[in-house]
Write an enzyme that holds these catalytic residues in place. Structure first.
Site, mmCIF file in Angstrom:
data_model
loop_
_atom_site.group_PDB
_atom_site.id
_atom_site.type_symbol
_atom_site.label_atom_id
_atom_site.label_comp_id
_atom_site.label_asym_id
_atom_site.label_seq_id
_atom_site.Cartn_x
_atom_site.Cartn_y
_atom_site.Cartn_z
ATOM 1 N N SER A 70 35.498 38.186 36.610
ATOM 2 C CA SER A 70 34.209 38.243 37.129
ATOM 3 C C SER A 70 33.767 36.862 37.690
ATOM 4 O O SER A 70 33.062 36.978 39.036
ATOM 5 C CB SER A 70 32.952 38.493 36.281
ATOM 6 O OG SER A 70 33.135 37.790 34.907
ATOM 7 N N ASP B 102 44.423 33.200 35.226
ATOM 8 C CA ASP B 102 45.474 32.381 35.679
ATOM 9 C C ASP B 102 45.767 31.344 35.057
ATOM 10 O O ASP B 102 46.841 30.639 35.267
ATOM 11 C CB ASP B 102 44.874 31.963 37.031
ATOM 12 C CG ASP B 102 45.158 33.099 38.235
ATOM 13 O OD1 ASP B 102 45.890 33.972 38.120
ATOM 14 O OD2 ASP B 102 44.481 32.697 39.578
#
Length: 435
Positions: free
Chosen positions: A192, A307
């Site tokens: 998000s 990530d």
């Protein structure tokens, strides 16, 4: 304090601009009516592919002599005409540009590397078809993808966002170019913070975006106005130098990556703090200091900063107890199946590792020499490079050049910061063969 006790000075890391911010800003500048300057853009394989795809659509992008900024002249509407757009490995190009193209008028063919063609597009295409877009796709609703554009009216959508937040971001950025705007509600949203980044940049370019009580967003029609955003250093990329500080006992500072950052991945430093590092985030910079000990024995949900989970997993063998990362199931659908790839590489190093559908557990151990399979994935290469710094001679990358996707000078910067870092063989580069 004796001379031996004098702390080493902080290492100032030169981290290139954020890929996520660069590509979003360039797209919004292309959609604005007038000229914008995107300052301190990332210049890498992914951003060049994104820029060139926009240029193929008719957007004029001029780089300053030293690439201090990209000057983008937008038309205030979607693209027109016919174009073939090569997205290379850039997932943002494949997810952000089709909605933008659909708001225009013409025929636009998208294609990319075999790696990109394997990445899912289904939820984005379902949403675009729900808005009336005429789209033809390759096998499995992926690339190659043909958009026959005749503008979009807009309306209401529910978007499956369980695989990637990029579908939602792409639709949001196109929404001000739709005749009636867009009301959209994400379903099972992952990552998000990247949507928050998108909304913040849209507002910077003059769009009206309203957050709704049901968790959805309302974007009003009306297009964009030019802006001159400054791209922050890439927080995901900074994770590698911060992790290097944690495992070497040095202090690394990244100027320009600071409190108020638009990038959720800056929260990686909180994970390092949990692992025993000292962290300082000020109005001007972020610093991490290693304490000589990496602490384990914790579980952490990294779903919103996925990530960076590989950075933690790669150094986790050096901790004093197991570390479990969870909430990262969507990382299996990135440039590679990142959970499986990290687990296999750690096992090749002799590290006891266990994986589940959305988690990975790494237990302490002394790495043995291994050849790391990068899977053409820049983040695997950079994460395991940090382990190689901490344990010289243990890590060889099978594709050290894949870092060019987001940080072409990664190995040289690591060597500048840490003279013990072993530069990989730079002779030659594997050809893609997919274009």
């Amino acid at each position: 304090m004796t001379t031996a006790e004098v702390p080493a000075p902080a290492l100032l890391a030169r981290i290139p601009g954020s890929k996520s911010l660069t590509n979003r800003a360039v797209l919004l500048a292309a959609a604005a009516r007038g000229t914008s300057r995107v300052r301190a853009p990332l210049v890498s394989d992914d951003t060049i592919a994104f820029r060139d795809a926009l240029t193929a659509c008719g957007t004029r992008v001029r780089s300053s002599p030293l690439a201090e900024y990209w000057e983008v002249t937008g038309t205030g509407r979607g693209p027109t005409g016919r174009a073939r757009l090569w997205c290379a490995d850039a997932g943002t190009a494949a997810r952000f540009l089709p909605p933008y193209a659909a708001t225009g008028h013409g025929t636009f063919l998208f294609n990319g590397s075999s790696q990109l063609r394997a990445r899912p597009q289904g939820p984005l295409l379902e949403a675009l078809r729900g808005l009336g877009a005429d789209i033809e796709t390759g096998p499995g609703d992926g690339l190659p993808l043909l958009v026959r554009a005749d503008g979009l009216t807009g309306g209401r959508l529910v978007v499956d966002s369980s695989l990637s937040s990029q579908y939602l971001s792409g639709l949001l950025m196109a929404a001000p170019l739709m005749a009636n705007g867009l009301t959209v509600r994400p379903e099972a949203l992952v990552s998000s913070p990247y949507v928050a980044m998108t909304v913040a940049l849209m507002r910077r370019f003059g769009a009206t975006v309203e957050e709704r009580p049901d968790g959805g967003l309302r974007v009003e029609p009306g297009g964009y106005t030019p802006a001159d955003p400054v791209v922050e250093p890439d927080a995901s990329t900074a994770s590698y130098v911060f992790a290097a500080a944690a495992v070497t006992g040095r202090t690394v500072t990244v100027p320009g990556l600071a409190a108020g950052s638009l990038q959720g991945d800056l929260r990686f430093v909180e994970v390092l703090e949990k692992a025993g590092a000292r962290v300082s985030v000020t109005a001007d910079a972020t610093s991490v200091t290693g304490t000589g000990r990496l602490r384990g024995g914790f579980d952490v949900d990294m779903g919103e900063i996925s990530d960076t989970f590989m950075t933690l997993a790669a150094i986790a063998p050096l901790a004093d107890a197991p570390i479990t990362v969870h909430g990262i199931g969507h990382a299996r659908l990135k440039e590679s199946d990142r959970i499986a790839a990290v687990a296999r590489n750690l096992r090749a190093c002799g590290i006891d590792t266990e994986q589940g559908r959305d988690r990975i557990t790494v237990r302490p151990g002394e790495p043995r020499p291994a050849r790391i399979a990068c899977h053409r994935d820049h983040r695997i290469a950079m994460a395991f490079s940090v382990l190689g710094l901490a344990r010289p001679g243990t890590v060889t990358l099978d594709d050290p050049h894949c870092v060019a996707k987001t940080f072409p000078g990664f190995h040289e910067e690591m060597r500048r910061l840490f003279p013990a870092y072993e530069l990989p063989d730079t002779a030659g580069r594997a050809a893609d063969g997919d274009r």
